[in-house]
Enzyme design. Structure first.
Site, mmCIF file in Angstrom:
data_model
loop_
_atom_site.group_PDB
_atom_site.id
_atom_site.type_symbol
_atom_site.label_atom_id
_atom_site.label_comp_id
_atom_site.label_asym_id
_atom_site.label_seq_id
_atom_site.Cartn_x
_atom_site.Cartn_y
_atom_site.Cartn_z
ATOM 1 N N ASP A 165 -0.900 -6.176 -0.064
ATOM 2 C CA ASP A 165 -1.384 -5.485 1.129
ATOM 3 C C ASP A 165 -2.896 -5.307 1.065
ATOM 4 O OD1 ASP A 165 0.704 -5.045 2.904
ATOM 5 O OD2 ASP A 165 1.344 -3.189 1.927
ATOM 6 N N ASP A 181 0.832 -1.204 0.000
ATOM 7 C CA ASP A 181 0.000 0.000 0.000
ATOM 8 C C ASP A 181 0.865 1.252 0.000
ATOM 9 O OD1 ASP A 181 0.879 -0.142 2.615
ATOM 10 O OD2 ASP A 181 -1.120 -0.264 3.509
ATOM 11 N N SER A 182 2.189 1.064 0.038
ATOM 12 C CA SER A 182 3.126 2.174 -0.172
ATOM 13 C C SER A 182 2.972 2.749 -1.577
ATOM 14 C CB SER A 182 4.568 1.710 0.054
ATOM 15 O OG SER A 182 4.808 0.480 -0.619
ATOM 16 N N GLU A 241 -2.002 -5.608 8.714
ATOM 17 C CA GLU A 241 -1.280 -4.966 9.811
ATOM 18 C C GLU A 241 -2.010 -5.143 11.135
ATOM 19 O OE1 GLU A 241 -0.434 -0.884 8.987
ATOM 20 O OE2 GLU A 241 0.555 -1.304 7.068
ATOM 21 N N GLU A 280 8.528 -3.994 11.254
ATOM 22 C CA GLU A 280 8.987 -2.711 10.731
ATOM 23 C C GLU A 280 9.452 -1.782 11.845
ATOM 24 O OE1 GLU A 280 7.601 0.963 7.792
ATOM 25 O OE2 GLU A 280 6.346 -0.835 7.983
ATOM 26 N N LYS A 323 -1.365 -9.428 3.008
ATOM 27 C CA LYS A 323 -0.684 -8.956 4.224
ATOM 28 C C LYS A 323 -1.603 -7.999 4.966
ATOM 29 C CE LYS A 323 2.980 -6.136 4.160
ATOM 30 N NZ LYS A 323 2.520 -4.971 4.987
#
Length: 272
Positions: free
Chosen positions: A91, A52-53, A123, A190, A121
């Site tokens: 993501d 999602d970056s 979070e 991270e 993925k």
């Protein structure tokens, strides 16, 4: 779907666990489009993260929060078309899984069916336990993400190193064990202290991939635009820049403009 053919060693979640068990380090980079993904896959990258970056490096947003599920599926579809060997992890964007396990399942099913991605993925730890369990129950591989979780940046209020205090460190270790117990195939850590990352990697049997988490984990991931030096205004301590493509691309563009204005391009050989 990806073009898995030939005799090459296709990367799977099972293969990643074998790599951890044998001490073979895992290499992971982000990609958001066909051309970049093809280069990375041809180079032999193990895992491609459709991160999602993309919200930052592709769309110019300040955070990852604005990117939508439709955006992520579009990027992932482009990446999967280019890949023969790598495992493609996608993501799940902010707002597509937090607090509602049914919504999480719908989001992840869309990602898998519409993009052809190999895994997702998500979070968080205990806070999203129900969503992870629901997604895993559908047979969708899930990679966890702990430490600095960019989708929660407004809660943190800073991009500083996480889990330096004992309470947060203990929660992170507990969350890592929980993710393993739930059935996640791997975890991204991270921006946490290297010693804490080492403890986590040694405490679980699933691969632990670091970004700003020191050398004592099972692999490393970077944002490809940062690694290649395309982005110039983001240089955290953990980033090793392997090229300066910003300068290369800018110089090439400058020369292109100069040759057009001088009449040098196109020349006789470049004309029909």
């Amino acid at each position: 779907m990806s073009k898995a053919q030939g005799s090459f060693d296709k990367l799977t979640t099972h293969r990643l666990r074998e790599m951890k068990a044998s001490g073979e380090k895992i290499a992971m980079l982000t990609a958001y489009d066909y051309s970049m993904a093809r280069i990375l896959d041809d180079a032999g990258i193990d895992v491609i993260l459709v991160g999602d970056s993309a919200s930052n490096v592709m769309a110019g947003n300040e955070t990852t929060v604005p990117i939508t599920l439709d955006h992520m599926i579009w990027h992932a579809t482009s990446v999967v078309k280019a890949v023969n060997r790598a495992l493609v992890v996608v993501d799940v964007p902010f707002g597509s899984y937090q607090g509602n396990s049914s919504e999480a399942l719908r989001s992840c099913i869309r990602i898998m069916k519409e993009s052809g991605g190999h895994a997702v993925k998500m979070e968080g730890g205990l806070e999203i336990k129900e969503s992870i369990s629901r997604v895993l129950s559908a047979g969708i591989p899930v990679m966890g993400h702990l430490g600095l979780t960019p989708q929660s940046i407004y809660k943190f209020g800073t991009y500083t190193v996480r889990a330096k205090e004992e309470e947060e460190a203990e929660k992170l270790k507990s969350d890592a064990k929980l993710l393993e117990e739930l059935g996640c195939f791997g975890i991204v850590l991270e921006k946490i202290p290297a010693q804490l990352a080492k403890e986590v990697a040694e405490s679980v049997s699933i691969p632990v991939i670091g970004i700003g988490a020191g050398p004592h984990v099972d692999g490393q991931v970077l944002v490809v635009h940062d690694m290649l030096g395309i982005t110039q205004d983001f240089k955290p301590r953990f980033l090793r820049q392997y090229a300066d493509l910003n300068t290369v691309m800018r110089d090439a563009t400058t020369n292109f403009i100069k040759d057009i204005r001088s009449g040098d391009f196109p020349n006789e050989k470049e004309s029909y």
